[in-house]
Design a protein around this motif. Structure first.
Motif, PDB file in Angstrom:
ATOM      1  N   LEU A  32      81.724   0.059  68.534  1.00  0.00           N
ATOM      2  CA  LEU A  32      80.951  -0.615  67.501  1.00  0.00           C
ATOM      3  C   LEU A  32      80.267  -1.869  68.039  1.00  0.00           C
ATOM      4  O   LEU A  32      79.093  -2.134  67.745  1.00  0.00           O
ATOM      5  CB  LEU A  32      81.857  -0.974  66.321  1.00  0.00           C
ATOM      6  CG  LEU A  32      82.338   0.180  65.439  1.00  0.00           C
ATOM      7  CD1 LEU A  32      83.354  -0.313  64.431  1.00  0.00           C
ATOM      8  CD2 LEU A  32      81.171   0.837  64.737  1.00  0.00           C
ATOM      9  N   GLU A  35      77.356  -0.909  70.483  1.00  0.00           N
ATOM     10  CA  GLU A  35      76.196  -0.391  69.759  1.00  0.00           C
ATOM     11  C   GLU A  35      75.483  -1.503  68.999  1.00  0.00           C
ATOM     12  O   GLU A  35      74.254  -1.580  68.997  1.00  0.00           O
ATOM     13  CB  GLU A  35      76.640   0.706  68.798  1.00  0.00           C
ATOM     14  CG  GLU A  35      75.489   1.364  68.050  1.00  0.00           C
ATOM     15  CD  GLU A  35      75.951   2.476  67.133  1.00  0.00           C
ATOM     16  OE1 GLU A  35      75.097   3.099  66.486  1.00  0.00           O
ATOM     17  OE2 GLU A  35      77.177   2.708  67.076  1.00  0.00           O
ATOM     18  N   MET A  36      76.263  -2.391  68.378  1.00  0.00           N
ATOM     19  CA  MET A  36      75.658  -3.492  67.630  1.00  0.00           C
ATOM     20  C   MET A  36      74.920  -4.446  68.568  1.00  0.00           C
ATOM     21  O   MET A  36      73.805  -4.890  68.274  1.00  0.00           O
ATOM     22  CB  MET A  36      76.742  -4.231  66.849  1.00  0.00           C
ATOM     23  CG  MET A  36      76.219  -5.381  66.011  1.00  0.00           C
ATOM     24  SD  MET A  36      77.485  -6.067  64.918  1.00  0.00           S
ATOM     25  CE  MET A  36      78.750  -6.539  66.098  1.00  0.00           C
ATOM     26  N   ARG A  39      71.634  -2.875  69.704  1.00  0.00           N
ATOM     27  CA  ARG A  39      70.607  -2.868  68.663  1.00  0.00           C
ATOM     28  C   ARG A  39      70.037  -4.262  68.426  1.00  0.00           C
ATOM     29  O   ARG A  39      68.830  -4.416  68.236  1.00  0.00           O
ATOM     30  CB  ARG A  39      71.199  -2.322  67.362  1.00  0.00           C
ATOM     31  CG  ARG A  39      71.780  -0.931  67.439  1.00  0.00           C
ATOM     32  CD  ARG A  39      70.738   0.130  67.677  1.00  0.00           C
ATOM     33  NE  ARG A  39      69.819   0.269  66.555  1.00  0.00           N
ATOM     34  CZ  ARG A  39      68.920   1.233  66.454  1.00  0.00           C
ATOM     35  NH1 ARG A  39      68.808   2.139  67.406  1.00  0.00           N
ATOM     36  NH2 ARG A  39      68.106   1.294  65.403  1.00  0.00           N
ATOM     37  N   VAL A  40      70.892  -5.279  68.440  1.00  0.00           N
ATOM     38  CA  VAL A  40      70.413  -6.642  68.201  1.00  0.00           C
ATOM     39  C   VAL A  40      69.537  -7.114  69.362  1.00  0.00           C
ATOM     40  O   VAL A  40      68.508  -7.772  69.156  1.00  0.00           O
ATOM     41  CB  VAL A  40      71.602  -7.594  67.980  1.00  0.00           C
ATOM     42  CG1 VAL A  40      71.143  -9.049  67.959  1.00  0.00           C
ATOM     43  CG2 VAL A  40      72.314  -7.259  66.678  1.00  0.00           C
ATOM     44  N   ARG A  59      78.723 -10.996  61.602  1.00  0.00           N
ATOM     45  CA  ARG A  59      79.012  -9.643  62.076  1.00  0.00           C
ATOM     46  C   ARG A  59      79.752  -9.681  63.415  1.00  0.00           C
ATOM     47  O   ARG A  59      80.682  -8.904  63.644  1.00  0.00           O
ATOM     48  CB  ARG A  59      77.712  -8.843  62.232  1.00  0.00           C
ATOM     49  CG  ARG A  59      76.923  -8.658  60.959  1.00  0.00           C
ATOM     50  CD  ARG A  59      77.673  -7.822  59.942  1.00  0.00           C
ATOM     51  NE  ARG A  59      76.884  -7.654  58.724  1.00  0.00           N
ATOM     52  CZ  ARG A  59      76.939  -8.452  57.670  1.00  0.00           C
ATOM     53  NH1 ARG A  59      77.762  -9.499  57.690  1.00  0.00           N
ATOM     54  NH2 ARG A  59      76.197  -8.231  56.604  1.00  0.00           N
ATOM     55  N   PHE A  60      79.332 -10.573  64.298  1.00  0.00           N
ATOM     56  CA  PHE A  60      79.929 -10.624  65.635  1.00  0.00           C
ATOM     57  C   PHE A  60      81.257 -11.380  65.661  1.00  0.00           C
ATOM     58  O   PHE A  60      81.972 -11.306  66.661  1.00  0.00           O
ATOM     59  CB  PHE A  60      78.957 -11.293  66.618  1.00  0.00           C
ATOM     60  CG  PHE A  60      77.869 -10.380  67.104  1.00  0.00           C
ATOM     61  CD1 PHE A  60      78.084  -9.519  68.166  1.00  0.00           C
ATOM     62  CD2 PHE A  60      76.632 -10.374  66.499  1.00  0.00           C
ATOM     63  CE1 PHE A  60      77.087  -8.675  68.606  1.00  0.00           C
ATOM     64  CE2 PHE A  60      75.623  -9.529  66.925  1.00  0.00           C
ATOM     65  CZ  PHE A  60      75.848  -8.676  67.985  1.00  0.00           C
ATOM     66  N   ARG A 249      79.734  -2.643  57.464  1.00  0.00           N
ATOM     67  CA  ARG A 249      78.675  -3.594  57.819  1.00  0.00           C
ATOM     68  C   ARG A 249      78.295  -3.489  59.291  1.00  0.00           C
ATOM     69  O   ARG A 249      77.120  -3.626  59.648  1.00  0.00           O
ATOM     70  CB  ARG A 249      79.116  -5.021  57.481  1.00  0.00           C
ATOM     71  CG  ARG A 249      79.123  -5.309  55.985  1.00  0.00           C
ATOM     72  CD  ARG A 249      79.363  -6.780  55.722  1.00  0.00           C
ATOM     73  NE  ARG A 249      80.718  -7.156  56.120  1.00  0.00           N
ATOM     74  CZ  ARG A 249      81.772  -7.051  55.340  1.00  0.00           C
ATOM     75  NH1 ARG A 249      81.648  -6.552  54.126  1.00  0.00           N
ATOM     76  NH2 ARG A 249      82.968  -7.424  55.757  1.00  0.00           N
ATOM     77  N   LEU A 250      79.283  -3.257  60.159  1.00  0.00           N
ATOM     78  CA  LEU A 250      78.972  -3.095  61.577  1.00  0.00           C
ATOM     79  C   LEU A 250      78.160  -1.828  61.808  1.00  0.00           C
ATOM     80  O   LEU A 250      77.230  -1.814  62.629  1.00  0.00           O
ATOM     81  CB  LEU A 250      80.268  -3.052  62.388  1.00  0.00           C
ATOM     82  CG  LEU A 250      81.097  -4.340  62.415  1.00  0.00           C
ATOM     83  CD1 LEU A 250      82.368  -4.142  63.222  1.00  0.00           C
ATOM     84  CD2 LEU A 250      80.298  -5.499  62.976  1.00  0.00           C
ATOM     85  N   SER A 251      78.498  -0.765  61.094  1.00  0.00           N
ATOM     86  CA  SER A 251      77.738   0.477  61.245  1.00  0.00           C
ATOM     87  C   SER A 251      76.316   0.318  60.724  1.00  0.00           C
ATOM     88  O   SER A 251      75.387   0.960  61.224  1.00  0.00           O
ATOM     89  CB  SER A 251      78.445   1.611  60.498  1.00  0.00           C
ATOM     90  OG  SER A 251      79.755   1.825  61.015  1.00  0.00           O
ATOM     91  N   MET A 253      74.497  -2.133  61.181  1.00  0.00           N
ATOM     92  CA  MET A 253      73.684  -2.755  62.223  1.00  0.00           C
ATOM     93  C   MET A 253      72.997  -1.710  63.098  1.00  0.00           C
ATOM     94  O   MET A 253      72.030  -2.018  63.803  1.00  0.00           O
ATOM     95  CB  MET A 253      74.562  -3.657  63.097  1.00  0.00           C
ATOM     96  CG  MET A 253      75.226  -4.800  62.362  1.00  0.00           C
ATOM     97  SD  MET A 253      74.085  -6.074  61.819  1.00  0.00           S
ATOM     98  CE  MET A 253      73.807  -6.944  63.355  1.00  0.00           C
ATOM     99  N   ALA A 254      73.492  -0.479  63.070  1.00  0.00           N
ATOM    100  CA  ALA A 254      72.865   0.580  63.856  1.00  0.00           C
ATOM    101  C   ALA A 254      71.519   0.995  63.284  1.00  0.00           C
ATOM    102  O   ALA A 254      70.759   1.703  63.945  1.00  0.00           O
ATOM    103  CB  ALA A 254      73.787   1.799  63.936  1.00  0.00           C
TER     104      ALA A 254
END
Length: 407
Positions: A32, A35-36, A39-40, A59-60, A249-251, A253-254
């Motif tokens: 997770l 991937e986050m 994407r960021v 989120r982080f 919420r982490l997902s 971010m994808a």
């Protein structure tokens, strides 16, 4: 033999549970987080302009901590309680088959409490997590804007707004904790009722049941243990379901939009660009959908070795030209930007910027990253010490000949 079988099954179950927690939990968090982060890092500029910094930091930090620790601990407690509860049910039924009626009743009451509690538990946890983002955003804004806040004597105002934001987060957190305590109290009451029922059955009907004292004591003990385990299981289910909102919420971010890159791009020569001839042809650009155009039909050409200064009032489009050149903001397909006769829209972003001999820019606001001065001057480790010293001498920073200037 019986104890050996019980011991073996317990060892295998404990080993499998420990392996699942130790390996599967961190692996899930790592996937997770990677991937986050990916994407960021490749999100377009308008994402950072429209998304509060506190939300990204939340989120982080908080959500990743929840997945790393809270969710893993809750799932561990859930597996442990399921094992103990299954053993308790088996022992009680083996000693007193009629105990299954009491067990069914306890399960029904427990499940009713869980269904009633989960109507609000997940949303309360979500409110707690969401309300943390403004706290981090307010804190970062106050730290970064401290000189301006002091210059205009607005310290008390910002301190008051920060306390109000903190109160909102505390309110959400206390509501979530109150809901958890509400469930815990009722679970304990139902558990005590189950133990009391077992004791009453043993005391009142022992003449008909003819249970030995040892089995009667074991029935009461395992009835108490099963009630405790069932309470832990219900609590673990509630906490796990609440912690799953962080995974949600982490997902999410994808789904962050990514910088555009051509499906079939042009690979430039390693020495590109060689001359530096730049041409803007009918360039039209807007920062994002729904906003007015920042550049409208801009066209000009710069020859190799030519220097150009762009002068204009605030909002004229000076910075927009640089953003379009580096493709930090994509232009409309009706125009084009070419460098050495190569359309920049056909290149991958890694070929356009971020490579040796590629496009470079000196930002308006200088930034010193954590680490040594040499890391800031040569973050990719591509230059020799002599070149780093020469760069320091060129801008007259101290005694550039001393090694401790860059180490």
């Amino acid at each position: 033999t019986v104890y050996a079988i019980i011991f073996s099954v317990s060892m295998v179950g404990t080993f499998l549970r420990s392996q699942w927690i130790v390996q599967a939990g961190p692996r899930c968090s790592q996937v997770l987080f990677s991937e986050m982060m990916e994407r960021v890092q490749h999100a377009p500029m308008h994402y950072f302009e429209t998304t509060p910094l506190g939300r990204i930091l939340n989120r982080f930090t908080y959500d990743m901590e929840t997945v790393d620790i809270t969710l893993t601990e809750a799932m561990s407690m859930l597996l442990t309680s399921v094992g103990w509860m299954s053993a308790g049910i088996a022992v009680q039924i083996a000693i007193l088959p009629w105990q299954i009626l009491s067990i069914f009743f306890i399960f029904y009451v427990y499940w009713s409490l869980v269904l009633h509690s989960r109507k609000s538990a997940v949303d309360l946890q979500r409110l707690d997590a969401v309300s943390r983002s403004p706290v981090q955003a307010k804190l970062s804004e106050c730290i970064e804007g401290a000189p301006t806040i002091r210059a205009f004597h607005r310290s008390h105002y910002f301190a008051r707004t920060f306390r109000d934001t903190l109160d909102e987060n505390t309110t959400a957190m206390m509501n979530f904790m109150a809901a958890q305590r509400w469930l815990a109290v009722r679970i304990q009451l139902v558990g005590a009722t189950g133990v009391f029922t077992s004791v009453c059955i043993v005391v009142s009907f022992n003449e008909q049941l003819r249970l030995p004292a040892g089995l009667a004591a074991m029935l009461i003990i395992w009835s108490s243990n099963m009630t405790i385990s069932l309470g832990f299981m219900v609590q673990a289910i509630s906490e796990s379901e609440a912690a799953i909102t962080s995974v949600e919420r982490l997902s999410a971010m994808a789904t962050i939009p990514q910088e555009r890159t051509p499906i079939v791009g042009t690979t430039p020569d390693p020495g590109w660009p060689t001359s530096g001839a730049l041409t803007f042809h009918n360039v039209t650009m807007r920062y994002r959908e729904g906003l007015p155009l920042a550049l409208t039909g801009l066209s000009f050409s710069l020859r190799s070795g030519q220097r150009c200064g762009i002068v204009g009032r605030t909002g004229a489009g000076k910075s927009s030209i640089a953003l379009a050149l580096f493709r930090l903001v994509e232009i409309e397909p009706t125009g084009s930007i070419t460098l050495d006769n190569t359309d920049l829209a056909t290149l991958s972003l890694s070929d356009l910027r971020g490579r040796a001999n590629g496009l470079c820019i000196i930002p308006q606001d200088p930034i010193l990253f954590a680490g040594t001065l040499r890391d800031c001057l040569d973050p990719f480790g591509e230059k020799e010490d002599a070149e780093v010293y020469e760069a320091l001498r060129a801008v007259r920073i101290g005694n550039a000949g001393e090694r401790n200037m860059v180490e």
